[in-house]
Design a protein around this motif. Structure first.
Motif, PDB file in Angstrom:
ATOM      1  N   ARG A 230       0.835  -1.203   0.000  1.00 13.59           N
ATOM      2  CA  ARG A 230       0.000   0.000   0.000  1.00 13.59           C
ATOM      3  C   ARG A 230       0.872   1.255   0.000  1.00 13.59           C
ATOM      4  NH1 ARG A 230      -4.586   1.243   4.450  1.00 13.59           N
ATOM      5  NH2 ARG A 230      -5.825  -0.101   3.073  1.00 13.59           N
ATOM      6  N   ALA A 231       1.899   1.278   0.838  1.00 13.46           N
ATOM      7  CA  ALA A 231       2.766   2.456   0.907  1.00 13.46           C
ATOM      8  C   ALA A 231       3.401   2.738  -0.446  1.00 13.46           C
ATOM      9  CB  ALA A 231       3.841   2.251   1.966  1.00 13.46           C
ATOM     10  N   ARG A 232       3.838   1.696  -1.125  1.00 15.39           N
ATOM     11  CA  ARG A 232       4.469   1.908  -2.431  1.00 15.39           C
ATOM     12  C   ARG A 232       3.482   2.486  -3.432  1.00 15.39           C
ATOM     13  NH1 ARG A 232       7.200  -2.085  -6.748  1.00 15.39           N
ATOM     14  NH2 ARG A 232       5.297  -3.254  -6.394  1.00 15.39           N
ATOM     15  N   ARG A 233       2.226   1.985  -3.395  1.00 13.59           N
ATOM     16  CA  ARG A 233       1.212   2.534  -4.300  1.00 13.59           C
ATOM     17  C   ARG A 233       0.954   4.007  -3.999  1.00 13.59           C
ATOM     18  NH1 ARG A 233      -1.276  -2.417  -3.262  1.00 13.59           N
ATOM     19  NH2 ARG A 233      -2.764  -1.450  -1.828  1.00 13.59           N
ATOM     20  N   LEU A 234       0.843   4.352  -2.716  1.00  8.82           N
ATOM     21  CA  LEU A 234       0.589   5.737  -2.335  1.00  8.82           C
ATOM     22  C   LEU A 234       1.746   6.643  -2.753  1.00  8.82           C
ATOM     23  CD1 LEU A 234      -0.982   5.241   1.209  1.00  8.82           C
ATOM     24  CD2 LEU A 234      -2.169   5.946  -0.891  1.00  8.82           C
ATOM     25  N   ILE A 235       2.973   6.186  -2.540  1.00  6.87           N
ATOM     26  CA  ILE A 235       4.135   6.966  -2.949  1.00  6.87           C
ATOM     27  C   ILE A 235       4.122   7.166  -4.461  1.00  6.87           C
ATOM     28  CG2 ILE A 235       6.663   6.964  -3.090  1.00  6.87           C
ATOM     29  CD1 ILE A 235       6.602   5.405  -0.394  1.00  6.87           C
ATOM     30  N   GLY A 236       3.723   6.115  -5.192  1.00  6.63           N
ATOM     31  CA  GLY A 236       3.628   6.231  -6.637  1.00  6.63           C
ATOM     32  C   GLY A 236       2.605   7.253  -7.092  1.00  6.63           C
ATOM     33  N   LEU A 237       1.605   7.518  -6.239  1.00  4.71           N
ATOM     34  CA  LEU A 237       0.585   8.523  -6.547  1.00  4.71           C
ATOM     35  C   LEU A 237       1.000   9.922  -6.105  1.00  4.71           C
ATOM     36  CD1 LEU A 237      -2.591   6.502  -5.505  1.00  4.71           C
ATOM     37  CD2 LEU A 237      -1.843   7.032  -7.839  1.00  4.71           C
TER      38      LEU A 237
END
Length: 276
Positions: A230-237
């Motif tokens: 989840r953190a990686r997805r959020l950082i990607g956004l």
């Protein structure tokens, strides 16, 4: 991959990509990687050295010129063979992107559920398709809208590797599935082993043993992996690191950073910078 140790000289590079849903990583390291998962389909090529890994499809070894694959949610690890590490390139593809392209590849089978059947594969024709895709993605400007070459190379590569999903050997017990869903649905809330065991209708020891057998990871390790994804997805956004850490259930940004480096080989700030 999820790193346990970081010898000097370890190098992980995240490259920009013009195609949404594709992550490009180049690595050269002697790190040992513990069991972990990815949300994406992963396709890679070993350039130098060799490694042994326990995938969801058995113990395998891969050397120079071998392709390596991983399915979303598949528990796997990775150990270098020899003292000099190994170098590889990896493409991570979002399930949404793969399913969208699958509609073109398998027009006669809408809704087909697919996976990679072979965790390692030595096939010069498919390796050449990987090379074509890697060159097209890694050489294009990050802001480029001309994705014709990337789209074409990706379709050809996936057509070579994807197969209908094999039936699961055993179904996950309903109580374990319910407890896992509870973790997936609320990653940021604290939860105890007793809470999850009650959800599954088992004692704490029975739950711990059954969950680990069913998912390939103990409950806490599974939760950390889901939080990292989840953190990686959020950082990607574009979410600021501290906000991504809090929204994913980490105590603070430093807590996220420790786990992020262990799993992905680079700090989250470096990962975020590669997106710009």
């Amino acid at each position: 991959m999820a790193a346990d140790s970081a010898p000097r000289g370890a190098a992980f590079t995240r490259l920009p990509c013009p195609l949404p849903g594709v992550d490009i990583v180049r690595a050269d390291t002697a790190r040992a990687f513990s069991r972990h998962i990815h949300d994406e389909f992963g396709i890679g090529l070993i350039d130098r050295g060799a490694q042994k890994s326990a995938s969801g499809r058995g113990i395998v070894e891969a050397g120079p010129g071998d392709l390596i694959t991983v399915n979303p949610g598949e528990v796997h690890d990775g150990l270098p063979i020899g003292d000099h590490g190994r170098a590889w390139r990896m493409l991570y593809l979002s399930p949404e992107l793969v399913l969208n392209l699958l509609a073109d590849i398998a027009e006669d089978h809408p809704g087909l559920d697919v996976e990679f059947h072979h965790p390692t594969l030595h096939d010069t024709r498919i390796a050449a398709r990987f090379e074509a895709l890697f060159r097209a993605t890694a050489s294009a400007p990050a802001a480029s809208t001309d994705t014709l070459g990337v789209d074409s190379a990706l379709l050809l590569l996936l057509q070579s590797l994807l197969h209908p999903r094999a039936p699961a050997p055993t179904a996950i017990p309903s109580g374990i599935a319910a407890a896992r869903a509870r973790l997936d649905d609320d990653l940021a809330s604290p939860v105890s082993l007793a809470d999850l065991a009650r959800e599954a209708g088992l004692s704490r020891f029975q739950f711990l043993r059954t969950f680990t057998r069913a998912t390939g990871l103990p409950p806490h390790a599974y939760l950390v992996q889901r939080r990292l994804q989840r953190a990686r997805r959020l950082i990607g956004l574009g979410t600021p690191l501290a906000e991504a850490a809090a929204a994913s259930g980490f105590c603070d940004q430093s807590h996220l950073t420790r786990h992020f480096v262990r799993c992905f080989g680079i700090p989250p700030g470096v990962y975020a910078a590669a997106l710009r």
